[in-house]
Design a protein around this motif. Structure first.
Motif, mmCIF file in Angstrom:
data_model
loop_
_atom_site.group_PDB
_atom_site.id
_atom_site.type_symbol
_atom_site.label_atom_id
_atom_site.label_comp_id
_atom_site.label_asym_id
_atom_site.label_seq_id
_atom_site.Cartn_x
_atom_site.Cartn_y
_atom_site.Cartn_z
ATOM 1 N N ARG A 155 0.864 -1.177 0.000
ATOM 2 C CA ARG A 155 0.000 0.000 0.000
ATOM 3 C C ARG A 155 0.904 1.231 0.000
ATOM 4 N NH1 ARG A 155 -2.025 3.912 3.138
ATOM 5 N NH2 ARG A 155 -4.245 4.426 3.006
ATOM 6 N N ILE A 156 0.755 2.104 -0.999
ATOM 7 C CA ILE A 156 1.662 3.244 -1.115
ATOM 8 C C ILE A 156 0.952 4.591 -0.949
ATOM 9 C CG2 ILE A 156 3.354 2.025 -2.523
ATOM 10 C CD1 ILE A 156 2.155 3.388 -4.997
ATOM 11 N N GLY A 157 -0.358 4.565 -0.743
ATOM 12 C CA GLY A 157 -1.023 5.846 -0.533
ATOM 13 C C GLY A 157 -2.522 5.764 -0.682
ATOM 14 N N THR A 158 -3.143 6.931 -0.598
ATOM 15 C CA THR A 158 -4.590 7.059 -0.775
ATOM 16 C C THR A 158 -4.852 8.149 -1.795
ATOM 17 O OG1 THR A 158 -5.057 6.380 1.498
ATOM 18 C CG2 THR A 158 -6.778 7.613 0.346
ATOM 19 N N LEU A 159 -5.741 7.869 -2.732
ATOM 20 C CA LEU A 159 -6.140 8.873 -3.712
ATOM 21 C C LEU A 159 -7.511 9.388 -3.305
ATOM 22 C CD1 LEU A 159 -5.223 10.240 -6.339
ATOM 23 C CD2 LEU A 159 -6.547 8.527 -7.594
ATOM 24 N N GLY A 160 -7.541 10.648 -2.860
ATOM 25 C CA GLY A 160 -8.781 11.242 -2.394
ATOM 26 C C GLY A 160 -9.566 11.891 -3.515
ATOM 27 N N PHE A 161 -10.902 11.837 -3.405
ATOM 28 C CA PHE A 161 -11.787 12.410 -4.422
ATOM 29 C C PHE A 161 -12.730 13.423 -3.783
ATOM 30 C CE2 PHE A 161 -10.326 8.623 -6.445
ATOM 31 C CZ PHE A 161 -10.440 8.820 -7.807
ATOM 32 N N GLY A 162 -13.069 14.447 -4.556
ATOM 33 C CA GLY A 162 -14.046 15.430 -4.125
ATOM 34 C C GLY A 162 -14.890 15.885 -5.297
ATOM 35 N N LEU A 163 -15.898 16.683 -5.006
ATOM 36 C CA LEU A 163 -16.755 17.247 -6.052
ATOM 37 C C LEU A 163 -16.249 18.653 -6.363
ATOM 38 C CD1 LEU A 163 -19.331 16.671 -7.751
ATOM 39 C CD2 LEU A 163 -20.602 17.927 -5.984
ATOM 40 N N TYR A 164 -15.951 18.915 -7.625
ATOM 41 C CA TYR A 164 -15.283 20.165 -7.992
ATOM 42 C C TYR A 164 -15.982 20.869 -9.149
ATOM 43 C CZ TYR A 164 -11.195 19.121 -5.119
ATOM 44 O OH TYR A 164 -10.345 18.883 -4.058
ATOM 45 N N GLY A 165 -15.829 22.186 -9.149
ATOM 46 C CA GLY A 165 -16.306 23.007 -10.250
ATOM 47 C C GLY A 165 -15.402 24.217 -10.424
ATOM 48 N N SER A 166 -15.555 24.887 -11.546
ATOM 49 C CA SER A 166 -14.745 26.087 -11.795
ATOM 50 C C SER A 166 -15.310 27.284 -11.040
ATOM 51 C CB SER A 166 -14.728 26.393 -13.291
ATOM 52 O OG SER A 166 -16.015 26.825 -13.711
ATOM 53 N N THR A 167 -14.496 28.285 -10.846
ATOM 54 C CA THR A 167 -14.950 29.512 -10.176
ATOM 55 C C THR A 167 -16.095 30.151 -10.937
ATOM 56 O OG1 THR A 167 -12.726 29.911 -9.294
ATOM 57 C CG2 THR A 167 -14.221 31.795 -9.385
ATOM 58 N N GLU A 168 -15.999 30.162 -12.271
ATOM 59 C CA GLU A 168 -17.057 30.763 -13.088
ATOM 60 C C GLU A 168 -18.370 30.014 -12.917
ATOM 61 O OE1 GLU A 168 -17.988 31.294 -17.840
ATOM 62 O OE2 GLU A 168 -15.978 31.830 -17.103
ATOM 63 N N TYR A 169 -18.303 28.690 -12.921
ATOM 64 C CA TYR A 169 -19.534 27.908 -12.738
ATOM 65 C C TYR A 169 -20.122 28.161 -11.352
ATOM 66 C CZ TYR A 169 -22.747 24.097 -11.877
ATOM 67 O OH TYR A 169 -23.869 23.388 -11.533
ATOM 68 N N LEU A 170 -19.283 28.149 -10.333
ATOM 69 C CA LEU A 170 -19.775 28.303 -8.962
ATOM 70 C C LEU A 170 -20.352 29.697 -8.731
ATOM 71 C CD1 LEU A 170 -16.992 26.410 -6.960
ATOM 72 C CD2 LEU A 170 -19.264 25.597 -7.615
ATOM 73 N N ASN A 171 -19.800 30.717 -9.401
ATOM 74 C CA ASN A 171 -20.329 32.077 -9.238
ATOM 75 C C ASN A 171 -21.747 32.192 -9.798
ATOM 76 O OD1 ASN A 171 -18.034 33.000 -7.973
ATOM 77 N ND2 ASN A 171 -17.109 33.850 -9.833
ATOM 78 N N GLY A 172 -22.049 31.385 -10.817
ATOM 79 C CA GLY A 172 -23.395 31.457 -11.393
ATOM 80 C C GLY A 172 -24.292 30.345 -10.919
#
Length: 295
Positions: A155-172
């Motif tokens: 075991r060499i690590g953990t790959l973490g995941f999240g929910l992401y969007g661009s600044t432009e998308y999030l602003n609107g």
């Protein structure tokens, strides 16, 4: 009579010096020994290599024809003598995901390969199934733990995941009254062939039966779509953060353990061990960036 390859050194010494005496001095042997070994070589080959004259030894046509071959043999012997037992050399084939190879592993290779100039690497990042038992690769980085086979795991690590969007998308973005609700969001999903992926299953649950705005078949396309302001995507933290995307949800419950898999027959190979140690060190250095948002 069997050929003694070491006698080729006598042949070359006489060819270069022109006399038995000078050849014996160069080889630090007695003249009688040089004469005996030359006779042995000529007997084994069945040809006369030199014509003897009072002024010295001159190569025959047969001797001249063998000169380049003897020099090749000499060079091979010198290379063999100077090779260090512990030297890392040869070719190693590594199977890994493209999203780990391109942004993470390959940029870190320069110092490692400069340290081992006789080592070459091959990356296998395609979608074809890689079988270590068939020696499709010497070692692999995998997100799914192998459950059988003659392999060694770490075991060499953990790959973490999240929910992401661009600044432009999030602003609107139209934010629901429920902070955890995504019912008003555009979501980027995966094509049906990839429905087994944890990220695809998470998005499918979030969609609750409504269609995704866009479906893709690669992580690179997911990243590109989010960067192009098309909606929210489930992405590895380190890729999304490097692309300048903003995290909407950092804990999705789909983080993946990263495994280094080596065919057990190769575990003591110096070339494979060197690459394995490099990967282990690299993932250790990047542990926080790989596992957590905004590391």
């Amino acid at each position: 009579m069997a050929l003694n390859w070491d006698d080729a050194r006598v042949f070359l010494a006489i060819a270069r010096t022109g006399t038995l005496t000078h050849a014996a001095d160069r080889l630090k042997l007695g003249v009688a020994t040089v004469t005996r070994r030359l006779d042995r070589l000529e007997t084994a080959l069945g040809v006369k290599l030199f014509s003897r004259h009072q002024s010295g030894y001159f190569m025959t046509d047969e001797g001249a024809a063998l000169l380049s071959r003897a020099e090749t043999l000499e060079q091979a012997g010198q290379a063999f003598e100077t090779t260090e037992v512990n030297q890392v050399m040869g070719h190693v084939r590594l199977a890994t995901a493209e999203n780990l190879a391109n942004p993470l592993i390959i940029p870190a290779l320069n110092e490692f390969l400069n340290t081992h100039p006789d080592l070459t690497l091959e990356f296998v990042t395609g979608s074809d199934t890689i079988n270590l038992h068939r020696r499709d690769a010497d070692l692999a980085i995998r997100m799914v733990k192998p459950t059988h086979g003659n392999v060694t795991l770490r075991r060499i690590g953990t790959l973490g995941f999240g929910l992401y969007g661009s600044t432009e998308y999030l602003n609107g973005r139209v934010v629901s009254t429920q902070a955890s609700s995504l019912e008003s969001d555009h979501l980027i999903g995966w094509m049906e062939n990839y429905s087994h992926l944890p990220a695809a299953q998470w998005i499918e649950r979030a969609l609750s039966g409504r269609p995704a705005r866009l479906l893709t078949s690669s992580l690179a396309s997911q990243l590109a779509a989010a960067t192009a302001h098309l909606g929210l995507a489930v992405l590895p933290h380190f890729l999304a953060c490097r692309a300048g995307l903003k995290c909407v949800l950092s804990e999705l419950g789909i983080d993946q353990t990263v495994w280094l898999v080596i065919h057990s027959d190769l575990i003591h190979s110096r070339r494979v061990r060197a690459v394995a140690d490099f990967i282990i060190d690299l993932f250790d250095q990047k542990a926080d960036e790989l596992a957590f948002a905004n590391a």
